[in-house]
Scaffold this active site. Structure first.
Site, mmCIF file in Angstrom:
data_model
loop_
_atom_site.group_PDB
_atom_site.id
_atom_site.type_symbol
_atom_site.label_atom_id
_atom_site.label_comp_id
_atom_site.label_asym_id
_atom_site.label_seq_id
_atom_site.Cartn_x
_atom_site.Cartn_y
_atom_site.Cartn_z
ATOM 1 N N HIS A 133 -0.572 27.814 -74.325
ATOM 2 C CA HIS A 133 -1.588 27.316 -73.395
ATOM 3 C C HIS A 133 -2.114 25.999 -73.970
ATOM 4 O O HIS A 133 -2.137 25.821 -75.188
ATOM 5 C CB HIS A 133 -2.701 28.367 -73.331
ATOM 6 C CG HIS A 133 -3.737 28.130 -72.283
ATOM 7 N ND1 HIS A 133 -4.751 27.212 -72.419
ATOM 8 C CD2 HIS A 133 -3.922 28.708 -71.060
ATOM 9 C CE1 HIS A 133 -5.517 27.251 -71.341
ATOM 10 N NE2 HIS A 133 -5.036 28.147 -70.500
ATOM 11 N N ASP A 210 -3.573 33.413 -80.655
ATOM 12 C CA ASP A 210 -4.330 33.280 -79.419
ATOM 13 C C ASP A 210 -4.104 34.578 -78.644
ATOM 14 O O ASP A 210 -3.030 34.802 -78.086
ATOM 15 C CB ASP A 210 -3.806 32.050 -78.666
ATOM 16 C CG ASP A 210 -4.302 31.989 -77.225
ATOM 17 O OD1 ASP A 210 -4.985 32.926 -76.776
ATOM 18 O OD2 ASP A 210 -3.984 30.999 -76.552
ATOM 19 N N GLN A 213 -4.379 36.704 -73.744
ATOM 20 C CA GLN A 213 -3.627 37.514 -72.777
ATOM 21 C C GLN A 213 -3.175 38.851 -73.363
ATOM 22 O O GLN A 213 -2.489 39.608 -72.685
ATOM 23 C CB GLN A 213 -2.397 36.742 -72.274
ATOM 24 C CG GLN A 213 -2.732 35.467 -71.531
ATOM 25 C CD GLN A 213 -3.433 35.722 -70.198
ATOM 26 O OE1 GLN A 213 -3.387 36.824 -69.641
ATOM 27 N NE2 GLN A 213 -4.114 34.710 -69.699
ATOM 28 N N LYS A 236 -11.552 37.595 -69.542
ATOM 29 C CA LYS A 236 -10.230 38.180 -69.231
ATOM 30 C C LYS A 236 -10.206 39.665 -69.591
ATOM 31 O O LYS A 236 -9.254 40.371 -69.291
ATOM 32 C CB LYS A 236 -9.129 37.437 -69.989
ATOM 33 C CG LYS A 236 -9.005 35.969 -69.557
ATOM 34 C CD LYS A 236 -7.794 35.332 -70.161
ATOM 35 C CE LYS A 236 -7.860 33.810 -70.145
ATOM 36 N NZ LYS A 236 -7.521 33.209 -68.864
ATOM 37 N N CYS A 374 -1.784 25.706 -67.135
ATOM 38 C CA CYS A 374 -2.204 25.095 -68.416
ATOM 39 C C CYS A 374 -1.131 25.244 -69.490
ATOM 40 O O CYS A 374 -1.445 25.437 -70.672
ATOM 41 C CB CYS A 374 -3.528 25.675 -68.917
ATOM 42 S SG CYS A 374 -4.900 25.354 -67.832
HETATM 43 N N1 PLP Z 1 -4.906 30.963 -74.228
HETATM 44 C C1 PLP Z 1 -4.277 31.637 -73.276
HETATM 45 C C2 PLP Z 1 -2.968 32.301 -73.589
HETATM 46 C C3 PLP Z 1 -4.832 31.735 -71.997
HETATM 47 O O1 PLP Z 1 -4.195 32.412 -71.043
HETATM 48 C C4 PLP Z 1 -6.068 31.092 -71.745
HETATM 49 C C5 PLP Z 1 -6.660 31.125 -70.399
HETATM 50 O O2 PLP Z 1 -5.970 31.249 -69.415
HETATM 51 C C6 PLP Z 1 -6.695 30.424 -72.786
HETATM 52 C C7 PLP Z 1 -6.088 30.371 -74.015
HETATM 53 C C8 PLP Z 1 -8.006 29.743 -72.604
HETATM 54 O O3 PLP Z 1 -9.007 30.686 -72.369
HETATM 55 P P1 PLP Z 1 -10.480 30.245 -72.000
HETATM 56 O O4 PLP Z 1 -10.342 29.258 -70.864
HETATM 57 O O5 PLP Z 1 -11.154 31.501 -71.593
HETATM 58 O O6 PLP Z 1 -11.075 29.611 -73.204
#
Ligand code: PLP
Length: 416
Positions: A133, A210, A213, A236, A374
């Site tokens: 992401h 990270d 998900q 999430k 993203c």
């Molecule tokens: N990392 C992953 C794998 C994600 O799917 C997302 C959000 O879709 C993020 C990071 C960023 O999360 P946030 O926008 O809640 O900070």
């Protein structure tokens, strides 16, 4: 077999109909039809226990934390710190290792800045992967620019799995950190994180995962993983927006400088010099999102009451059922066919733009995500304009997948 019967059979252990009553928004009508919410990877819906806890906080607790000597301030502080303990227990961490952030993005930025300040210098390398992401790409690019370091990227296969042999070759004395996702938001791939961590640790390199998900779909044990940093977002995980978590091993946090300056993060301030608080408060400058921090614990308790094992089983059944149905659609190609996946299906359809499909699905009450999610470098890898992404949560049903597939076929026939 009749779908309702099949659904009941597949769902023996999870009473989805009862669970759906906990989510008022799932009874919304969209363009005159009951909503089918398949955009759970973007954000999940909130159960009543979470909605009620938000109200309760403002009705009965609202006050600032760690500062006052009065009743409400103590109550807010106690609930805030109790939530930190719930989160720590959920991850099998110690509560000093849990930092409240705005979300995954802020957690990664915190590590990129603070760990980067302490440990990264000119000529060093950071490893990420091709399926990250933007939140797990851009902060590292910014760090590399600041420090004159280099970003290395683990390549992926066409199925959407990391090339572990290539990863092994990237690990070197110059590597200062490996930062990869536990689960890909676009492909659903569950990465072999234990192996990734073991390989890095064999060279004394720390690993950040990270987990944005992963945490909504599986039990994560940071001790078992032996991971150095782990991040996720509350929204999430059926909790509020504006709250996230960074887990960091004390051995790293204690060596890292503050990320932001201000209240809460200090021990002593004089006009000449400031000394800093210990972790986690050292990394929590300013008034935090108190309500969301507290309510995140309610979301975690809710998920645990249902049981992450049951959730994973039901979501996997949904994934298999939807995959089988979608594969029958002519011209449809699933992007991301890794062996181990969570309940995310990204796809493209020959000759059609994902956003056109998304708009026509919405008109039929089906909410999906379209675009690059993203993950632009990943989408570029597949040489496609983006995907349509359906992502399921435990409150989704087989009937909803049938509605989605019918709506998709209708959209295709309208566009072709
Ligand atoms: N990392 C992953 C794998 C994600 O799917 C997302 C959000 O879709 C993020 C990071 C960023 O999360 P946030 O926008 O809640 O900070």
């Amino acid at each position: 077999m009749d779908i309702a019967v099949k659904s009941k059979e597949l769902n023996k252990e999870l009473d989805v109909e009862a669970i759906r009553k906990d989510f008022p928004i799932l009874h919304t009508k969209v363009h005159g039809q009951p909503i089918v919410y398949f955009d759970n990877a973007a954000t999940s819906q909130k159960p009543l226990v979470v909605l009620d806890a938000i109200q309760e906080y403002y009705k009965e607790t609202n006050s600032n934390v760690h500062r006052g000597i009065h009743y409400l301030s103590n109550k807010a502080t106690n609930e805030f710190e109790a939530s930190r303990k719930t989160i720590a227990a959920h991850l099998n961490a110690s509560h000093e290792e849990i930092i409240f952030t705005r979300g995954t993005t802020e957690a990664i930025n915190l590590v990129a800045f603070s760990y980067g300040e302490a440990f990264v210098k000119s000529g060093d390398e950071i490893i990420i992967s091709h399926m990250e992401h933007h939140s797990n790409i851009v902060p590292w690019q910014m760090l590399c620019e600041r420090k004159n370091a280099t970003l290395k990227v683990i390549p992926i296969t066409h199925e959407g799995e990391l090339k572990i042999e290539e990863y092994k070759k990237l690990l070197s004395a110059k590597t200062k950190l490996v930062a990869v996702n536990h689960v890909s938001n676009t492909l659903g791939t569950i990465n072999p994180v234990r192996e990734i961590i073991e390989l890095a640790h064999a060279k004394n390199i720390p690993v950040l995962l990270d987990g944005a998900q992963a945490v909504p779909h599986m039990k994560v044990d940071v001790k078992k993983l032996d991971v150095d940093f782990y991040c996720f977002s509350g929204h999430k995980l059926f909790g509020p927006t504006g709250i996230g978590v960074l887990y960091g091993k004390s051995k790293w946090l204690n060596q890292m400088p503050p990320y932001q300056g201000g209240g809460e993060m200090i021990k002593q301030v004089t006009l000449e010099k400031t000394t800093y608080n210990d972790a986690p408060l050292r990394f929590e400058a300013g008034t935090p999102n108190i309500e969301a921090s507290i309510v995140l614990a309610n979301a975690i308790d809710y998920v645990n009451e249902i049981g992450l094992d049951k959730i994973a089983k039901h979501e996997n059944d949904l994934l298999l059922y939807a995959t089988e149905k979608l594969e029958k659609i002519q011209g449809l190609k699933i992007i991301g066919t890794a062996k181990h996946k969570t309940s995310v299906i990204s796809f493209v359809i020959d000759g059609l733009h994902p956003s056109d499909i998304g708009i026509l699905l919405d008109k039929q009450g089906v909410a999906v995500r379209t675009g690059h999610h993203c993950t632009q470098p990943l989408i570029d890898f597949y040489k496609i304009p983006g995907t349509v992404r359906a992502s399921f949560a435990f409150y989704n049903t087989f009937e909803e997948i049938d509605i989605f597939v019918r709506a998709l076929n209708k959209a295709i026939s309208m566009l072709k």
